[in-house]
Design a protein around this motif. Structure first.
Motif, short mmCIF file in Angstrom:
data_model
loop_
_atom_site.label_atom_id
_atom_site.label_comp_id
_atom_site.label_asym_id
_atom_site.label_seq_id
_atom_site.Cartn_x
_atom_site.Cartn_y
_atom_site.Cartn_z
N TYR A 176 0.83 -1.21 0.00
CA TYR A 176 0.00 0.00 0.00
C TYR A 176 0.86 1.26 0.00
CZ TYR A 176 -2.80 3.84 1.76
OH TYR A 176 -3.38 5.06 1.92
N PHE A 214 -7.04 5.35 -0.32
CA PHE A 214 -6.86 4.10 0.43
C PHE A 214 -7.96 3.12 0.06
CE2 PHE A 214 -8.11 1.50 4.13
CZ PHE A 214 -6.98 0.71 4.24
N TRP A 217 -7.20 1.51 -3.30
CA TRP A 217 -6.22 0.42 -3.16
C TRP A 217 -6.88 -0.82 -2.58
CZ3 TRP A 217 -4.53 -2.20 1.19
CH2 TRP A 217 -3.42 -3.05 0.99
N GLN A 221 -7.45 -4.66 -4.15
CA GLN A 221 -6.88 -5.88 -3.54
C GLN A 221 -7.92 -6.98 -3.49
OE1 GLN A 221 -3.55 -5.59 -3.26
NE2 GLN A 221 -4.12 -3.50 -3.89
#
Length: 242
Positions: A176, A214, A217, A221
């Protein structure tokens, strides 16, 4: 299993007593000494603190810390699994509460913040400058095109994991941070000069942009299969100061 949760601060505060918490003074390179571990040793970006906020501490942890799980909290905002006491310090997440969950979860995040009638994008645009998110989206499309769908999705959401708070397994934490700072340093190149004309409040936008991306990301994932939705655990937050 080792866990280090760095409590970002720019002032003296009452710190959690659990040993997994480490107070970290952010912006130490340009601030008075507080007596805490500081973000200007080793590989660091402490000088960027006026615009990067707690992210100078996040960067420091990424570059200088070795722990199985690494997390970020704030001097007045903490994770909490139990509200058993009127004293908020008695309710802060402890190692004994967190450790049994590590075999089940890889990422811990604060409970979603809901905006209801606004999207993450529109809320930011109404409060700050939409250009910040627009340029960020362009950078993601150029550097990480596989994340484009996640970016579009998150910008349209009316909720998100905010505050730049998380606890993650080390490999995910490193992934990250590398992704995030590649984007933010490019953002700084593209709009850094114009940002010098912003007020102190508006100039802290890198930390605000990171709150939103965030979620980009994390969404990717899950989408890519790196983790599953079941690997993510939402934990409520409490405030220890007004």
């Amino acid at each position: 299993m080792s866990i280090k949760i760095f409590v970002m601060t720019h002032k003296q505060f009452e710190a959690p007593t659990d040993s997994m918490y480490v107070p970290l003074q952010v912006g130490h390179a340009i601030s008075p000494e507080l007596g805490y571990l500081a973000d200007d040793t080793g590989d660091n970006i402490s000088l960027k603190n006026p615009s990067f906020c707690e992210l100078t501490g996040l960067y420091w942890a990424w570059k200088n810390v070795d722990s199985d799980y690494i997390g970020l909290a704030h001097y007045r905002r903490h994770f909490s699994l139990n509200k058993k006491s009127k004293d908020p310090f008695d309710n802060i997440l402890t190692y004994d509460e967190l450790a049994p969950l590590l075999s089940k979860y890889k990422v811990f995040v604060p409970k979603k913040r809901k905006y209801y009638i606004e999207t993450l994008y529109s809320h930011y645009a109404h409060t700050h400058y939409a250009e910040h998110l627009d340029v960020t989206k362009e950078i993601i499309a150029e550097k990480y095109p596989d994340y484009t769908d996640s970016c579009n999705k998150v910008y349209k959401q009316t909720y998100g994991y905010m505050f730049n708070m998380m606890i993650m397994r080390k490999d995910l934490f490193q992934n990250y941070c590398e992704w995030l700072f590649n984007i933010l340093f490019e953002l700084e190149k593209r709009i850094g000069e114009s940002s010098k004309e912003l007020s102190f409040f508006q100039g802290r936008f890198y930390g605000r942009v990171s709150e939103i991306i965030f979620n980009v990301w994390l969404d990717y994932q899950v989408k890519s299969g790196t983790i599953s939705q079941k690997d993510i655990n939402e934990i409520p937050c409490i405030y220890t100061e007004k």
